[in-house]
Write an enzyme that holds these catalytic residues in place. Structure first.
Site, short mmCIF file in Angstrom:
data_model
loop_
_atom_site.label_atom_id
_atom_site.label_comp_id
_atom_site.label_asym_id
_atom_site.label_seq_id
_atom_site.Cartn_x
_atom_site.Cartn_y
_atom_site.Cartn_z
CE LYS A 84 -3.27 -2.80 -0.29
NZ LYS A 84 -4.04 -3.52 0.68
C1 LIG Z 1 -5.02 -4.60 0.94
C2 LIG Z 1 -6.49 -4.61 0.81
C3 LIG Z 1 -7.31 -5.10 1.83
C4 LIG Z 1 -6.80 -5.83 3.03
O1 LIG Z 1 -5.82 -5.22 3.72
P1 LIG Z 1 -4.86 -6.12 4.66
O2 LIG Z 1 -4.13 -5.10 5.46
O3 LIG Z 1 -3.97 -6.90 3.74
O4 LIG Z 1 -5.72 -6.99 5.49
C5 LIG Z 1 -8.67 -4.99 1.69
N1 LIG Z 1 -9.22 -4.44 0.60
C6 LIG Z 1 -8.46 -3.96 -0.41
C7 LIG Z 1 -9.13 -3.35 -1.59
C8 LIG Z 1 -7.08 -4.06 -0.34
O5 LIG Z 1 -6.35 -3.61 -1.37
#
Ligand SMILES: *Cc1c(COP(=O)(O)O)cnc(C)c1O
Length: 378
Positions: A185
């Site tokens: 992210k």
């Molecule tokens: C990364 C992501 C998640 C989940 O996040 P985590 O921290 O990996 O649990 C949920 N929804 C979307 C759209 C994502 O890109």
């Protein structure tokens, strides 16, 4: 080819100050949830305009907590998009509720707000939109629908930290907003996430749901009245996240710049005229979490990925449509249910984009894509 020649599709950028800060936390005698977690939450709250923000172990459990705070469970329906990371709808199943998918708008790749109303039933409790690649879903339409039908909104803003909607940061307004700090992210805490709470949320319960539901009173009192799970963020992770938050605007500005370079370079080789769909040219609202292209159907994605890989360029698939996974097919979903999500999901390809990327890397991706598409006769 040396590992230096390999261009990943994303790579976290952890600075030396953060690394030194982590070492300090490790030496401090307190390494799990503590002062850094509180400091990270305060910084996030300031970032989101003073709203209440709680940090958790992931950007999945944040959505789970939001659903539980709203009392959403068996018999309830939650409207969401089939084109997302599977976490988005898995959390709905996890609380015993039913995900109701609404197809995407292929132009934005986000849930098609114009189709939501037709999916609302007396059992609908919430809308769970995703801001795919950091491009905000149509929050005007979604918030208006929610108000009219007395539904709640949980924004899966996992990919959208720093994105804006009419000049306001996603998460700084609206109902619940959930963010992820997974290493892919725009900022990371290694693993982690945060939940922005609306004013009517039970903040105390949201806290207790992080740690077995435990409620303390005085020095020695303890009670448990809810199954709380275990999803607190460590101080080591919070220190990383805090260090990253200081650089978020710089990271996102660089991502925007790189996106602009991609558009210019792709226009120069007429990529759109050759049948490749580019992402929406949004250089103000999106935080450019990803730059994704949709090649025409005659290009086999696996072959394209392999040809790029042979040239040292790593790409990703975000995402296969959720409703076609076995878990969802077993619940009655089938091919043809959401044709736009299926067409986009079958072809979409994430190109390298991260703040540490050089302009010459964009040139390299462009040249490789140009050469490979020629091999496909495009
Ligand atoms: C990364 C992501 C998640 C989940 O996040 P985590 O921290 O990996 O649990 C949920 N929804 C979307 C759209 C994502 O890109």
């Amino acid at each position: 080819m040396t590992s230096q020649d390999i261009l990943p599709f994303t790579r976290p950028d952890i600075d030396e100050d953060t690394i030194a800060g982590v070492v300090e936390v490790l030496r401090s005698g307190w390494i799990t949830t503590g002062p850094w977690c509180a400091r990270f939450e305060q910084a996030l709250s300031a970032y989101f305009g003073g709203r209440t923000v709680l940090a958790y172990a992931s950007g999945t459990v944040t959505m789970d907590v939001a659903l539980r705070l709203l009392g959403i469970g068996p018999g309830d329906e939650v409207i969401t998009t089939p084109l997302s990371w599977v976490a988005t709808s898995n959390v709905v199943l996890a609380v015993g509720a039913t995900p109701v998918f609404v197809d995407i708008d292929p132009a934005t790749r986000n849930i098609d707000a114009a189709r939501i109303e037709a999916a609302i039933t007396p059992r609908t409790r919430a809308i769970l939109p995703v801001h795919l690649a950091g491009l905000p879903a149509d929050l005007d339409a979604i918030d208006a629908l929610a108000a009219r039908h007395k539904l709640r909104v949980i924004e899966d803003a996992a990919q959208a930290i720093g994105s804006t909607w009419h000049g306001k940061r996603v998460g700084s307004f609206g109902d619940f907003a959930s963010f992820s700090f997974h290493p892919n992210k725009n900022i990371t805490s290694i693993e982690g996430g945060c939940l922005v709470l609306p004013p009517d949320a039970d903040v105390d319960l949201a806290r207790r749901l992080r740690l077995q539901g435990v409620q303390r009173s005085g020095l020695d009192g303890m009670d448990v009245d809810v199954v709380g799970g275990k999803s607190n963020l460590t101080d080591v992770a919070a220190r990383v996240g805090w260090g990253q938050l200081q650089r978020l605007e710089e990271f996102n500005a660089r991502r925007r710049e790189l996106a602009q370079h991609y558009f210019a370079a792709f226009d120069a080789i007429d990529l759109e005229a050759r049948g490749v769909q580019l992402p929406p040219r949004d250089l103000t609202q999106s935080n450019w979490h990803m730059f994704q292209i949709v090649p025409p159907p005659q290009v086999r994605r696996a072959a394209l990925m392999q040809a790029l890989k042979d040239r040292g360029i790593t790409t990703g698939v975000h995402y296969p449509p959720i409703h076609l996974f076995s878990l969802y097919r077993a619940r009655g979903f089938q091919p043809g249910d959401f044709p736009h999500a299926e067409a986009v999901g079958a072809a979409i390809l994430t190109l390298p984009l991260f703040p540490g990327m050089q302009n010459c890397d964009v040139t390299r991706v462009t040249a490789a894509l140009d050469a490979v598409l020629r091999q496909f006769g495009l």
